[in-house]
Motif scaffolding. Structure first.
Motif, PDB file in Angstrom:
ATOM      1  N   SER A  66      42.265  44.623  33.481  1.00 27.41           N
ATOM      2  CA  SER A  66      41.698  43.869  32.365  1.00 27.41           C
ATOM      3  C   SER A  66      42.096  42.410  32.513  1.00 27.41           C
ATOM      4  O   SER A  66      43.287  42.085  32.608  1.00 27.41           O
ATOM      5  N   ILE A  67      41.079  41.550  32.535  1.00 27.17           N
ATOM      6  CA  ILE A  67      41.311  40.122  32.730  1.00 27.17           C
ATOM      7  C   ILE A  67      40.588  39.322  31.647  1.00 27.17           C
ATOM      8  O   ILE A  67      39.673  39.830  31.005  1.00 27.17           O
ATOM      9  N   MET A  68      41.006  38.084  31.474  1.00 25.60           N
ATOM     10  CA  MET A  68      40.318  37.191  30.549  1.00 25.60           C
ATOM     11  C   MET A  68      38.969  36.801  31.137  1.00 25.60           C
ATOM     12  O   MET A  68      38.796  36.779  32.356  1.00 25.60           O
ATOM     13  N   PRO A  69      37.994  36.485  30.299  1.00 23.88           N
ATOM     14  CA  PRO A  69      36.671  36.073  30.782  1.00 23.88           C
ATOM     15  C   PRO A  69      36.748  34.781  31.591  1.00 23.88           C
ATOM     16  O   PRO A  69      37.691  34.009  31.460  1.00 23.88           O
ATOM     17  N   PRO A 107      38.282  36.548  21.847  1.00 23.63           N
ATOM     18  CA  PRO A 107      38.516  36.245  20.444  1.00 23.63           C
ATOM     19  C   PRO A 107      39.411  37.266  19.714  1.00 23.63           C
ATOM     20  O   PRO A 107      40.077  36.918  18.749  1.00 23.63           O
ATOM     21  N   SER A 108      39.423  38.510  20.198  1.00 21.65           N
ATOM     22  CA  SER A 108      40.223  39.523  19.508  1.00 21.65           C
ATOM     23  C   SER A 108      41.517  39.868  20.260  1.00 21.65           C
ATOM     24  O   SER A 108      42.290  40.695  19.792  1.00 21.65           O
ATOM     25  N   TYR A 109      41.760  39.236  21.374  1.00 21.61           N
ATOM     26  CA  TYR A 109      42.978  39.505  22.150  1.00 21.61           C
ATOM     27  C   TYR A 109      44.137  38.715  21.559  1.00 21.61           C
ATOM     28  O   TYR A 109      44.025  37.530  21.286  1.00 21.61           O
ATOM     29  N   LEU A 110      45.239  39.384  21.348  1.00 22.15           N
ATOM     30  CA  LEU A 110      46.425  38.759  20.780  1.00 22.15           C
ATOM     31  C   LEU A 110      47.605  39.057  21.681  1.00 22.15           C
ATOM     32  O   LEU A 110      47.811  40.204  22.089  1.00 22.15           O
ATOM     33  N   LYS A 111      48.369  38.035  21.992  1.00 27.22           N
ATOM     34  CA  LYS A 111      49.549  38.204  22.819  1.00 27.22           C
ATOM     35  C   LYS A 111      50.682  37.408  22.204  1.00 27.22           C
ATOM     36  O   LYS A 111      50.512  36.249  21.832  1.00 27.22           O
ATOM     37  N   GLN A 112      51.836  38.058  22.116  1.00 25.66           N
ATOM     38  CA  GLN A 112      53.033  37.383  21.600  1.00 25.66           C
ATOM     39  C   GLN A 112      54.143  37.593  22.609  1.00 25.66           C
ATOM     40  O   GLN A 112      54.393  38.710  23.045  1.00 25.66           O
TER      41      GLN A 112
END
Length: 114
Positions: A66-69, A107-112
């Motif tokens: 899974s990668i960012m666009p 837009p819905s991916y969240l990373k902390q």
């Protein structure tokens, strides 16, 4: 990025070194040259319960990256090929091996991180 998840038939623990599989896939993603090596995350999960087609195959490995666009189709193919080359010899006797690249919904991916 990427997040790499390896799903595999639990019976493969008897014939493969799963740690080596994780390492080869991880190194293959880094070797693609598409990512900061420190950003690659790889993990593996055994599947105890599964069905494959009509029952002819008894084991499998599926790798999802899974990668960012924003990557081109050519770059995605480069990633797939790099991972495939790194791990295919190890999995030569596995009935079904698949590799895919999927884009995260940014837009819905969240990373902390801490």
């Amino acid at each position: 990025m990427p997040h790499i998840v390896i799903e595999y038939a639990a019976v493969l623990r008897q014939q493969l070194d799963i740690g080596e599989l994780v390492s080869k896939v991880h190194k293959g993603a880094i070797a693609s040259g598409l990512f900061n090596p420190d950003a690659v995350k790889t993990r593996a999960y055994a599947c105890d319960d599964y069905l494959l087609g009509q029952g002819d195959a008894n084991d499998f490995i599926h790798i999802r990256m899974s990668i960012m666009p924003g990557r081109s189709d050519s770059q995605k193919q480069q990633l797939t090929q790099s991972v495939w080359q790194a791990m295919s010899a190890l999995a030569a006797d596995v009935s079904c091996v698949s590799v895919e690249v999927a884009e995260l919904h940014q837009p819905s991916y969240l990373k902390q991180e801490h």
